[in-house]
Every structure is written in structure tokens, then in C-alpha cells.
Enzyme design. Structure first.
Site, short mmCIF file in Angstrom:
data_model
loop_
_atom_site.label_atom_id
_atom_site.label_comp_id
_atom_site.label_asym_id
_atom_site.label_seq_id
_atom_site.Cartn_x
_atom_site.Cartn_y
_atom_site.Cartn_z
CB CYS A 99 -0.92 -0.03 1.22
SG CYS A 99 -1.91 1.46 1.40
CB CYS A 106 -0.47 2.41 4.05
SG CYS A 106 -2.09 1.86 3.48
CG ASP A 107 3.16 1.20 4.39
OD1 ASP A 107 2.80 1.71 5.46
OD2 ASP A 107 2.81 0.07 4.04
#
Ligand SMILES: Cc1cc2nc3c(=O)[nH]c(=O)nc-3n(C[C@H](O)[C@H](O)[C@H](O)COP(=O)(O)OP(=O)(O)OC[C@H]3O[C@@H](n4cnc5c(N)ncnc54)[C@H](O)[C@@H]3O)c2cc1C
Length: 354
Positions: A142, A145-146
Site C-alpha cells: 500500500c 499507507c507507507d
């Protein structure tokens, strides 16, 4: 057997949010949490920094525990099991509306006037050595997300579809370089995405190439300086999208693995092999929604995502609603799943009280 108002299948952000709304509305929902990952995907990660309301971030398991407690406070019941099947039964005794019969893997059976499907999806894996080991330590599924955790570091993205290109382009904001690796010479992604990628100086396209292994550096010394930020990324202790939830002592006891340092690659045409240094491997080869247990009950697309009616959460079957990552192939975030869970609850409430 008791005819329940509504059974919610799945206990991620979508399921728990539906439960909060429906229990506050006095409809006494029951959540079938899933046998292996009660709390959903976020129990497999460490810090969540983009869920509104937590300026200092919150650990994924803590966020999900809080959502569950909030749903329990208003009277939600929970059953720890997987739903194996959902079938429509007679309309008798329910104002002419269908009722639904759910069979659980524990052998338990439930009847409900409405069902909310919130079973999420799981990331497809590369299946190469090092992938599981370094999940959460540089291997991620992701970018939203990261990506932030890999500022000024070389990044690899694996995949050839629109999602892979979107992730790669997004990651150029953070990485010192981004290399997109695709096993073929042609991309499934739209021409415009490929053009944008080619025009981006930070992005290199490596075609006819597969990743054969992921390597990491030696683990950092324990104590004090736990590199939580760098270690955080998605897939943290990800055990195939069905990791055992709850009891993962993620931040307190850092697993004895270092971070990603390089990958092995192989040219699929020439067979030539090589090594590429990188700090992150973003795997973008698709998702599998957990909807197989629905059979033909509701319409799904060719990949198994549940189809809903416009902006609503109504499925093709009256009284069955769906929310979160099992519907949404685009956004796939905790907050978007929670938002859709809210909509499913309101749709179900309207249906039940009409
Ligand atoms: C490692 C990782 C890190 C992430 N980090 C972030 C982040 O930082 N920020 C962010 O916004 N998003 C993040 N995401 C994405 C986010 O977790 C998902 O978008 C979100 O959890 C989707 O919520 P959901 O409720 O739709 O489904 P899920 O969270 O996937 O929950 C699905 C639930 O359904 C249950 N279930 C499945 N099948 C059945 C069945 N047959 N019967 C009963 N129950 C069933 C499962 O057990 C689970 O409880 C991350 C994802 C991963 C994997």
C-alpha cells in the site's frame, strides 16, 4: 431460531462502523468477526498515521480494539467465526421481505432480516523468498499507507496495471528513485499512465523482469532505537491477509529482521539474473476480495468485488448490503471503509424500518 435484525459479516473498519451505527439505532446487530483476523487488516500493522483523530498516530490493533469497544458499548454482539454461506429463505413473517440464513464454520446458524457484507480483501503476494520475512520491513502492499516512510530512498514497485503505475507515480514524491518491474513487455495499464511514467525522470520501467528473492540487512540492535517508522510499512507481520489478529506484540518486541536492502531479478526472455539495491518493494499485483462464500447470492464483478447500486451500499439482493474493501477496488483505506460502513448501516436501517 431467533430472527435477528441484521448480521454484519466482517470486523474491519467497515464492519465495526456499521455495528456502531446500527447498535446506536437500537437494532442490536450481531457481528461475525471472521475466525482468523478479528479486527481486519489493520491488526496486522503497527502505526496508522492517516486515520483522522489521532495526530500522533495509533497502532492498528489499538484502533480496531477501540472500534470494537465502541460497538460493544451500544449493545453489538460478536461471534468469532467465518460465514460459510448465506442463502435467502422465505419471506414469511418479515413483512413480505426476504430473510437470510447464514451458516458459520463452527456449525452455528443464524437468521437475519438484513445482512451487511464487510469482508475486505487480501493483497496478492509475489510468493518469493523474503517476501513474508520482510513484510513490514520494506515489503509493502500500500503506497498510500507507507510511501511516506521511504523518503529519499530507492523504491521498487512490482506490477503492470493501472494500480502499479499509480503507486509508482505517487511514490516518486518520496523515493530517490522508483523502479517499476513488470514481467512482460506490455502493460495492462492505460496508455496515459504509461506515458506519464515514461515522462517522469525519477521513474524507470524494467520490463520482461521478475523478482525472484528479497533480501534484507542484519537486524538493528534491540532496545531504545527501535526504527518503528522504517519498520512500520504495510504487511507488518502480514500473514497472507489472514493473519492471526489481536495478540501481535508488534512494537514492544521487534522481530529479529532487518529492513529490505536488495532484490534478485531475472529477465524472463534472456534468463539473465542480477541484483538491484532497494529499500522498499511495493507489490501491486492485485487484490482478492473475500466474497467467495456468497456464491450467486449477489452480483459481483469478474474479480469478485461485490457490485452495489450507485453511491448506495445496496447489492443486487434486497436486504443485503456491502461495504469496504470487498466493494471498493479504488480507495482501499481504513477511513474509506469506515465511511462506507456508515452508509451500509444507514441503508440497512432505512430498509428495516421502511
Ligand atoms: C499491513 C496493512 C497496513 C495498512 N495500513 C493502512 C494505513 O496505515 N491506513 C489506512 O487507511 N489503511 C491501511 N491499510 C488498509 C486498510 O487496512 C483497509 O483498507 C481496511 O482495513 C479495509 O477495511 P474493511 O473493513 O473493508 O476490511 P478488512 O479490514 O479487511 O476486514 C475484513 C474482515 O472480514 C473478515 N472476514 C473475511 N471473510 C469472512 C467470512 N467469510 N466470514 C466472516 N468474516 C470474514 C475478516 O476476518 C476481517 O475481520 C493497511 C492494510 C494492510 C494489510
Amino acid at each position: 431460531m431467533t430472527l435477528r435484525n441484521v448480521v454484519i459479516v466482517g470486523s474491519g473498519p467497515a464492519g465495526y462502523t456499521s455495528a456502531i451505527y446500527l447498535s446506536r439505532a437500537g437494532l442490536k446487530p450481531l457481528v461475525v468477526t471472521g475466525a482468523l483476523t478479528p479486527g481486519g487488516q489493520l491488526v496486522n500493522t503497527t502505526e496508522v498515521e492517516n486515520y483522522p483523530g489521532f495526530p500522533d498516530g495509533i497502532l492498528g490493533p489499538d484502533l480496531m480494539d477501540a472500534m470494537k469497544a465502541q460497538a460493544a458499548k451500544f449493545g453489538t454482539e460478536f461471534v468469532s467465526a467465518d460465514v460459510e454461506s448465506v442463502a435467502e429463505v422465505s419471506a414469511d413473517g418479515n413483512d413480505g421481505k426476504p430473510t437470510y440464513h447464514l451458516t458459520l464454520d463452527t456449525g452455528e446458524e443464524l437468521d437475519a432480516r438484513a445482512v451487511i457484507i464487510a469482508t475486505g480483501s487480501s493483497y496478492r503476494k509475489l510468493g518469493v523468498p523474503g517476501e513474508a520475512e520482510y513484510s513490514g520491513h520494506g515489503v509493502s502492499y500500500c503506497a498510500t499507507c507507507d510511501g511516506f516512510f521511504f523518503r529519499n530512498k530507492p523504491i521498487v514497485v512490482v506490477g503492470g496495471g493501472d494500480s502499479a503505475f499509480e503507486e509508482a507515480l505517487y511514490l516518486t514524491r518520496f523515493g530517490s528513485s522508483v523502479t517499476l518491474i513488470h514481467r512482460r513487455n506490455e502493460f495492462r495499464a492505460s496508455a496515459i499512465m504509461v506515458e506519464r511514467a515514461r515522462a517522469n525522470e525519477k521513474l524507470t520501467l524494467l520490463t520482461d523482469t521478475v523478482v525472484t528473492a528479497i533480501h534484507g540487512e542484519a537486524p538493528a540492535a534491540p532496545a531504545g532505537g527501535l526504527k518503528l517508522a522504517l519498520n512500520k510499512p504495510a504487511g507488518g507481520l502480514s500473514l497472507g491477509g489472514n493473519a492471526i489478529g489481536g495478540g501481535l506484540a508488534v512494537p514492544a518486541a521487534a522481530p529479529a529482521v532487518g529492513n529490505v536492502s536488495s532484490i534478485d531479478i531475472r529477465n524472463t526472455v534472456t534468463g539473465e539474473t542480477g541484483t538491484l539495491e532497494t529499500k522498499a518493494v511495493f507489490v501491486a499485483i492485485g487484490h482478492t476480495p473475500a466474497t467467495g462464500f456468497l456464491g450467486d447470492l449477489v452480483d459481483r464483478d469478474e474479480d469478485g468485488y461485490v457490485l452495489v447500486d450507485g453511491a448506495s451500499t445496496r447489492t443486487s439482493h434486497p436486504g443485503v448490503f456491502a461495504a469496504g474493501d470487498c466493494v471498493d477496488r479504488v480507495y482501499r483505506q481504513a477511513i474509506s471503509a469506515a465511511g462506507m460502513g456508515c452508509r451500509a448501516a444507514l441503508d440497512a436501517q432505512e430498509y428495516l424500518t421502511a
